[in-house]
Design a protein around this motif. Structure first.
Motif, short mmCIF file in Angstrom:
data_model
loop_
_atom_site.label_atom_id
_atom_site.label_comp_id
_atom_site.label_asym_id
_atom_site.label_seq_id
_atom_site.Cartn_x
_atom_site.Cartn_y
_atom_site.Cartn_z
N GLU A 245 0.82 -1.20 0.00
CA GLU A 245 0.00 0.00 0.00
C GLU A 245 0.86 1.26 0.00
OE1 GLU A 245 -2.52 -0.34 3.37
OE2 GLU A 245 -3.96 -1.67 2.37
N VAL A 248 2.01 1.68 -3.56
CA VAL A 248 0.91 2.15 -4.42
C VAL A 248 0.61 3.61 -4.12
CG1 VAL A 248 -1.54 1.88 -4.91
CG2 VAL A 248 -0.08 -0.14 -4.71
N LEU A 249 0.57 3.97 -2.83
CA LEU A 249 0.30 5.35 -2.46
C LEU A 249 1.40 6.27 -2.96
CD1 LEU A 249 -1.47 7.37 -0.96
CD2 LEU A 249 -0.23 6.80 1.15
N ARG A 251 3.30 5.81 -5.61
CA ARG A 251 3.15 5.98 -7.06
C ARG A 251 1.99 6.92 -7.39
NH1 ARG A 251 4.30 0.37 -7.11
NH2 ARG A 251 2.07 -0.09 -7.22
N ASP A 252 0.88 6.75 -6.66
CA ASP A 252 -0.26 7.62 -6.94
C ASP A 252 0.05 9.07 -6.63
OD1 ASP A 252 -1.68 5.42 -7.72
OD2 ASP A 252 -2.77 5.18 -5.81
N LEU A 253 0.73 9.31 -5.52
CA LEU A 253 1.10 10.68 -5.18
C LEU A 253 2.05 11.26 -6.22
CD1 LEU A 253 1.65 10.47 -1.31
CD2 LEU A 253 -0.17 11.67 -2.50
N HIS A 254 3.00 10.44 -6.63
CA HIS A 254 3.97 10.92 -7.61
C HIS A 254 3.30 11.18 -8.95
CE1 HIS A 254 7.08 10.55 -10.74
NE2 HIS A 254 7.86 11.15 -9.85
N ASP A 255 2.45 10.26 -9.39
CA ASP A 255 1.86 10.38 -10.72
C ASP A 255 0.75 11.42 -10.78
OD1 ASP A 255 3.59 8.41 -11.47
OD2 ASP A 255 2.11 6.79 -11.32
N ALA A 256 -0.12 11.42 -9.76
CA ALA A 256 -1.26 12.32 -9.81
C ALA A 256 -0.95 13.67 -9.15
CB ALA A 256 -2.47 11.67 -9.13
N GLN A 259 2.03 15.52 -10.74
CA GLN A 259 1.70 16.17 -12.01
C GLN A 259 0.84 17.41 -11.80
OE1 GLN A 259 -0.03 13.29 -14.62
NE2 GLN A 259 1.81 12.00 -14.68
#
Length: 444
Positions: A245, A248-249, A251-256, A259
């Motif tokens: 988790e 995943v968190l 990656r989501d923070l970095h990607d969303a 950006q």
């Protein structure tokens, strides 16, 4: 008081009661014997005088053969320690006492207590001459001799009873101690079970009751061991899920979020560049937005650094910890000094152990720097025989008991990770601060 001592005291009490009973029986038997001897002596003297020639004319002038007690025929028929009083017609009563050697004299208190009772034991017989009563003989135990005889018999019977009582109590205690010895082994097994230490199964016992208890304890230990294995497995799964988790968190923070921040920063820069020259206020607002975006980027990088695991397989745990210490030095430039020391061969650590130690080091450094005011923090990683130890020392004060009881998920998470790895955590005071030590097993 343990069971053996308790039963031993019970046996000793019973033995003392038996001793008291033996003494009482001896006293009664001795008194009965003295009464019998007095009766025998009275009968003998009466029979002797009944056979004496010329006794029928006994009167005031009559005399017994021999006036002195030593020469009196009556003395010959008296048993030792028995006294007698002879009354013949109108003649004055004569008293005689049997020979007594005076040995084994009873204590003064016993003589005083037994004297009235001895004198009360009397036997009276009539002196018959040709079928006609011409006098009487009264016999009784001599108080001194009676006390001496009773004292001798009480000592003998009491000594034997006391020896038997002591032997019974001792043998009973030994037998009881051997009988209840399995209870100690069962208690020690339960104590080891309580502390979580590995314990060998309890053996079979000769006593059926203890054998059933041992079987129940072995069954309980087996079920607890199985439950502990399941718990550790669940903890490992939980730690793995948490790590997934986190990734995943991150990656989501970095990607969303990353950006979005990049877009917001670009839009603020565009507004600043396109603003008219007479709109300095607009350019100032754009620069403010850019500053906020830059601060959020810095916070995002810190969060990603805490969420993401470094490349432990490539760089290794020691290098990852050096980078972690360097990051904290960048955050606390004017704060405490941070030191890292590594010793031993850590190349054999499994990946999950390296990841766990890295996460624990993150949490311990965070606790030391955020919840205290240290001037220095030492982090040491050491590989020893069969175990790896991570130690964090600081001089920021603090109470180990309060730290362990404080609410929060930091130490709880550390314990969960260590339990999943089969390790342990200790938190102690150093006088100037706290020392946290995490130990995990290493493969041989």
């Amino acid at each position: 008081m343990n069971l053996a001592a308790h039963l031993g005291l019970r046996l000793a009490l019973v033995a003392l009661l038996c001793l008291a009973g033996a003494v009482a029986w001896t006293l009664a038997e001795a008194r009965s014997g003295l009464a019998h001897e007095a009766a025998v002596s009275a009968e003998r003297i009466a029979a002797q005088f009944g056979r004496q020639p010329g006794l029928g004319s006994a009167g005031p002038a009559a005399r017994l053969a021999g006036d002195s007690p030593s020469a009196a025929p009556a003395v010959l028929t008296l048993l030792p320690g028995i006294c007698a009083e002879i009354r013949l017609g109108a003649e004055a009563p004569r008293r005689y006492c049997g020979d007594w050697d005076g040995l084994d004299a009873a204590p003064a208190g016993l003589r005083a207590a037994l004297a009235p009772r001895a004198e009360a034991v009397t036997a009276e017989r009539a002196v018959l001459y040709r079928g006609r009563a011409v006098g009487s003989v009264t016999a009784w135990p001599d108080p001194q001799a009676a006390a001496s005889r009773i004292w001798r018999q009480v000592r003998l019977a009491g000594g034997l009873a006391l020896a038997l009582a002591a032997a019974t109590a001792l043998l009973g205690w030994i037998a009881t101690a051997r009988l209840v010895a399995p209870a100690g082994r069962i208690v020690r097994g339960l104590e080891r079970l309580e502390t979580g230490a590995p314990a060998s199964p309890l053996p079979r016992f000769a006593a059926a009751e203890f054998d059933r208890i041992a079987s129940a304890c072995n069954g309980l230990a087996g079920r607890l061991a199985a439950a502990e294995i399941e718990r550790i497995d669940l903890l490992r799964r939980l730690v793995a899920v948490q790590e997934e988790e986190r990734q995943v968190l991150a990656r989501d923070l970095h990607d969303a979020f990353g950006q979005c921040l990049a877009a917001a920063g670009a839009r603020a820069a565009s507004i600043e560049a396109a603003a008219p020259r007479d709109r300095e206020d607009l350019r100032e607002e754009a620069r403010g937005i850019e500053a906020v975006v830059a601060s959020m980027r810095e916070s995002l990088r810190g969060a990603l650094a805490r969420l993401e695991l470094p490349d432990l397989a490539g760089a290794g745990l020691v290098e990852a910890l050096r980078d972690l210490v360097a990051q904290w030095r960048g955050h606390v430039r004017a704060g405490p000094s941070l030191h890292l020391d590594a010793a031993g061969d850590l190349s054999g650590l499994p990946p999950e152990t390296s990841a766990g130690l890295y996460r624990i080091a993150q949490e311990l450094l965070t606790n030391a720097l955020r919840h205290g005011r240290p001037s220095r923090v030492f982090l040491r990683l050491e590989a020893g025989p069969g175990a790896a130890t991570l130690t964090v020392d600081d001089d920021g004060g603090g109470d180990p008991a309060r730290a362990l009881a404080a609410p929060g998920r930091g130490l709880t998470g550390i314990r969960a990770r260590l339990a999943a790895l089969g390790g342990s955590l200790s938190l102690t005071g150093t006088g100037s601060g706290l020392r946290a030590r995490a130990t995990v097993p290493m493969p041989a």
